[in-house]
Structures are given as C-alpha cells and as structure tokens.
Motif scaffolding. Structure first.
Motif, PDB file in Angstrom:
ATOM      1  N   PRO A  17       0.826  -1.206   0.000  1.00 22.12           N
ATOM      2  CA  PRO A  17       0.000   0.000   0.000  1.00 22.12           C
ATOM      3  C   PRO A  17       0.864   1.262   0.000  1.00 22.12           C
ATOM      4  N   VAL A  18       0.367   2.274  -0.666  1.00 24.60           N
ATOM      5  CA  VAL A  18       1.023   3.573  -0.701  1.00 24.60           C
ATOM      6  C   VAL A  18       0.119   4.542   0.046  1.00 24.60           C
ATOM      7  N   SER A  19       0.722   5.442   0.818  1.00 26.87           N
ATOM      8  CA  SER A  19      -0.081   6.368   1.607  1.00 26.87           C
ATOM      9  C   SER A  19      -0.840   7.341   0.722  1.00 26.87           C
ATOM     10  N   ARG A  20      -1.875   7.890   1.291  1.00 26.66           N
ATOM     11  CA  ARG A  20      -2.675   8.893   0.596  1.00 26.66           C
ATOM     12  C   ARG A  20      -1.804  10.076   0.193  1.00 26.66           C
ATOM     13  N   ILE A  21      -0.904  10.513   1.070  1.00 31.68           N
ATOM     14  CA  ILE A  21      -0.053  11.652   0.736  1.00 31.68           C
ATOM     15  C   ILE A  21       0.892  11.309  -0.418  1.00 31.68           C
ATOM     16  N   ALA A  22       1.406  10.087  -0.445  1.00 29.91           N
ATOM     17  CA  ALA A  22       2.269   9.684  -1.563  1.00 29.91           C
ATOM     18  C   ALA A  22       1.494   9.769  -2.876  1.00 29.91           C
ATOM     19  N   ASP A  23       0.255   9.310  -2.865  1.00 26.67           N
ATOM     20  CA  ASP A  23      -0.579   9.377  -4.067  1.00 26.67           C
ATOM     21  C   ASP A  23      -0.897  10.824  -4.443  1.00 26.67           C
ATOM     22  N   GLN A  24      -1.206  11.651  -3.441  1.00 23.32           N
ATOM     23  CA  GLN A  24      -1.528  13.053  -3.717  1.00 23.32           C
ATOM     24  C   GLN A  24      -0.332  13.783  -4.321  1.00 23.32           C
ATOM     25  N   VAL A  25       0.839  13.576  -3.748  1.00 19.74           N
ATOM     26  CA  VAL A  25       2.033  14.259  -4.262  1.00 19.74           C
ATOM     27  C   VAL A  25       2.373  13.734  -5.656  1.00 19.74           C
TER      28      VAL A  25
END
Length: 146
Positions: A17-25
C-alpha cells in the motif's frame, strides 16, 4: 519537461500500500510535469537536486520563523509543506518513502534500553540502546535483491 516513458509510476506500488499523501504528491507531480520514478536512481541532475534542496531549505526557514513567532497556523503549514516536498523528492528519486519510513520506525523502536526505559541525551534526544538495530534502507528500497 522530463522524459515520461519509463519514468512514471501509473499508480500505487505493487509492492504494497502507498499512503494517501504519496498518491496526492504523485498526482501533483504528474499534473505539473515533474518526475515520478518507479525505480530508485542514485543521483539527480544538479539542477533537479538544487531545486529540491532549495524548496526544503525555504520551508524549514518558514518553520523556524513561524515557531519563533509562536504562529501555530504557519507552523502547521510549514510542516505540511516540508512533508509534501519530502514526498516529492522521494518521487523524483524513485524512493518508496512509505516503505523507508516503516523501516526507520521499526529501527527506532529498538532504541529502548534492556529494561524498557528510554535513554535520553541531556537535550532530550532519544539515544540508541544496546539492542538498537539500524534501519535496513536498502531492503526497504528493494535494493538488497540486486
């Protein structure tokens, strides 16, 4: 604009899983034509690294000013910008920062002394106990398999 063919990660990593912030950035980087690498690279072009460092330096300076002024809103804003830039820099390097953070956290949890007590330096910094295990960042990056 950077080359996009082998340089772009289509979505969350298959490694986990990738964090929400990683996806947002990553979404920000894609929208603005900034690199999102799916594999780690050892070095960046001089200008690319200079930009990442300048962005971080600017935000750390803003954090310092906000903290000295006692401005909680600006402290929070600067901290968020620092995290955002850190994740962006990780994308530019092709680093799965979530995996590295997990590994560093696991390592940090081994700093306790044998009696379960926290060892601290005079200024409050947590010190490494005798059972400390350094983080295996190469493993977190998937580079130990190469």
């Amino acid at each position: 604009m950077p080359e996009r063919a082998d340089d772009e990660r289509p979505g969350p990593s298959d490694a986990g899983p990738v964090s929400r912030i990683a996806d947002q950035v990553a979404a920000f980087h894609r929208a603005y034509g900034l690199p999102v690498r799916d594999r780690p690279v050892d070095a960046l072009e001089v200008g690319e690294m200079a930009l990442r460092q300048a962005l971080m330096d600017e935000e750390v300076g803003e954090l310092r000013e906000a903290a000295l002024a006692g401005d909680l809103i600006e402290v929070a804003d600067a901290l968020a910008d620092i995290v955002y830039i850190a994740y962006g820099t990780a994308h530019v390097y092709g680093i799965d920062l979530d995996a590295v953070l997990d590994e560093v956290h696991d390592s940090n949890m081994t700093k306790l002394g044998p009696d379960g007590r926290v060892l601290r330096r005079a200024d409050g910094k947590v010190l490494k106990g005798p059972d400390y295990r350094p983080p295996d960042v190469a493993r977190a990056l998937g580079l130990d398999e190469v």
